[in-house]
Write a protein that holds these residues in place. Sequence first.
Motif, PDB file in Angstrom:
ATOM      1  N   ASP A  93      69.293  30.630  24.233  1.00 27.92           N
ATOM      2  CA  ASP A  93      68.972  30.102  22.900  1.00 27.92           C
ATOM      3  C   ASP A  93      68.764  31.202  21.865  1.00 27.92           C
ATOM      4  O   ASP A  93      68.854  30.944  20.664  1.00 27.92           O
ATOM      5  N   GLU A  94      68.483  32.429  22.329  1.00 22.68           N
ATOM      6  CA  GLU A  94      68.366  33.544  21.389  1.00 22.68           C
ATOM      7  C   GLU A  94      69.642  33.667  20.566  1.00 22.68           C
ATOM      8  O   GLU A  94      69.609  33.993  19.379  1.00 22.68           O
ATOM      9  N   SER A  95      70.756  33.381  21.199  1.00 22.49           N
ATOM     10  CA  SER A  95      72.038  33.488  20.503  1.00 22.49           C
ATOM     11  C   SER A  95      72.104  32.536  19.318  1.00 22.49           C
ATOM     12  O   SER A  95      72.695  32.855  18.285  1.00 22.49           O
ATOM     13  N   VAL A 116      62.595  35.096  23.863  1.00 24.75           N
ATOM     14  CA  VAL A 116      63.992  34.760  24.169  1.00 24.75           C
ATOM     15  C   VAL A 116      64.840  35.934  24.636  1.00 24.75           C
ATOM     16  O   VAL A 116      65.999  35.742  24.993  1.00 24.75           O
ATOM     17  N   GLY A 117      64.303  37.118  24.632  1.00 26.34           N
ATOM     18  CA  GLY A 117      65.100  38.268  25.055  1.00 26.34           C
ATOM     19  C   GLY A 117      65.329  38.291  26.561  1.00 26.34           C
ATOM     20  O   GLY A 117      64.828  37.450  27.305  1.00 26.34           O
ATOM     21  N   GLY A 118      66.040  39.265  27.017  1.00 24.54           N
ATOM     22  CA  GLY A 118      66.413  39.346  28.423  1.00 24.54           C
ATOM     23  C   GLY A 118      65.321  39.807  29.366  1.00 24.54           C
ATOM     24  O   GLY A 118      65.428  39.621  30.574  1.00 24.54           O
ATOM     25  N   ALA A 119      64.245  40.391  28.859  1.00 27.72           N
ATOM     26  CA  ALA A 119      63.223  40.937  29.752  1.00 27.72           C
ATOM     27  C   ALA A 119      62.510  39.877  30.588  1.00 27.72           C
ATOM     28  O   ALA A 119      62.354  40.063  31.795  1.00 27.72           O
ATOM     29  N   ALA A 139      64.615  28.774  35.048  1.00 29.17           N
ATOM     30  CA  ALA A 139      65.445  27.930  34.168  1.00 29.17           C
ATOM     31  C   ALA A 139      64.990  28.068  32.719  1.00 29.17           C
ATOM     32  O   ALA A 139      65.807  28.179  31.811  1.00 29.17           O
ATOM     33  N   ARG A 140      63.653  28.106  32.495  1.00 29.38           N
ATOM     34  CA  ARG A 140      63.126  28.248  31.139  1.00 29.38           C
ATOM     35  C   ARG A 140      63.488  29.614  30.552  1.00 29.38           C
ATOM     36  O   ARG A 140      63.938  29.709  29.408  1.00 29.38           O
ATOM     37  N   SER A 141      63.331  30.685  31.337  1.00 34.73           N
ATOM     38  CA  SER A 141      63.653  32.011  30.789  1.00 34.73           C
ATOM     39  C   SER A 141      65.159  32.150  30.559  1.00 34.73           C
ATOM     40  O   SER A 141      65.574  32.802  29.601  1.00 34.73           O
ATOM     41  N   THR A 142      65.967  31.505  31.396  1.00 33.49           N
ATOM     42  CA  THR A 142      67.424  31.538  31.191  1.00 33.49           C
ATOM     43  C   THR A 142      67.782  30.772  29.928  1.00 33.49           C
ATOM     44  O   THR A 142      68.552  31.257  29.089  1.00 33.49           O
ATOM     45  N   LYS A 143      67.211  29.578  29.755  1.00 29.35           N
ATOM     46  CA  LYS A 143      67.487  28.788  28.551  1.00 29.35           C
ATOM     47  C   LYS A 143      67.023  29.544  27.303  1.00 29.35           C
ATOM     48  O   LYS A 143      67.737  29.597  26.303  1.00 29.35           O
ATOM     49  N   LEU A 158      75.466  25.373  24.054  1.00 32.53           N
ATOM     50  CA  LEU A 158      74.192  25.721  24.675  1.00 32.53           C
ATOM     51  C   LEU A 158      73.499  24.500  25.289  1.00 32.53           C
ATOM     52  O   LEU A 158      72.825  24.627  26.317  1.00 32.53           O
ATOM     53  N   ASP A 159      73.667  23.328  24.678  1.00 37.48           N
ATOM     54  CA  ASP A 159      73.024  22.118  25.200  1.00 37.48           C
ATOM     55  C   ASP A 159      73.534  21.733  26.589  1.00 37.48           C
ATOM     56  O   ASP A 159      72.826  21.071  27.341  1.00 37.48           O
TER      57      ASP A 159
END
Length: 191
Positions: A111-113, A138-141, A103-107, A58-59
Amino acid sequence: HDYESHDYPLLCAYTHPDAPGPELDLVTDWYVWVFYFDDHFLALYKKTGDMTGARAYLDRLPLFMPIDGVITEEPTNPVERGLADLWTRTVPSKSPAWRRRFARSTKNLLDESLWELANINENRLANPIEYVEMRRKVGGAPWSANLVEHAAGVEVPAVIAASRPMKVLRDCFADSVHLRNDLFSYQREVE
């Protein structure tokens, strides 16, 4: 067969009915990528419990989402290659504020994982309040909401995107999407 049965193009056509064809294709590619990521992460880390490997994996992903400039890192796996391709095709027409938000919402989505893996490794169930709060972040919405802007060819100004009414709208959207998803995926998750 599994890929075909998900019918990502139909999903995206329903969720972005006014998007021009090329944008609809791009948004569909993003959804294919994120669901591939989820399956890839599950196979490599959730099933093995490898927290150290998961963090390292993830990093590296933010390296393929530069706010300014070009990607300089070489992808080492299909998730990185897909992210590099999608980022390059998506951000040229977007402002730095939108790029940062996406980028923040994608990260956060990725990171939810890690949060889920930590809970799996500890055999821990999140309490309902923590769960809803975490899913909102962290969800997909929130990630999907950014893609709606892109598909519609508009950008919510940064000052409005950061306002309380928009946060409440995003939270409501997230709650409805995530709780619905949890109902459908409950059996798979507990197994």
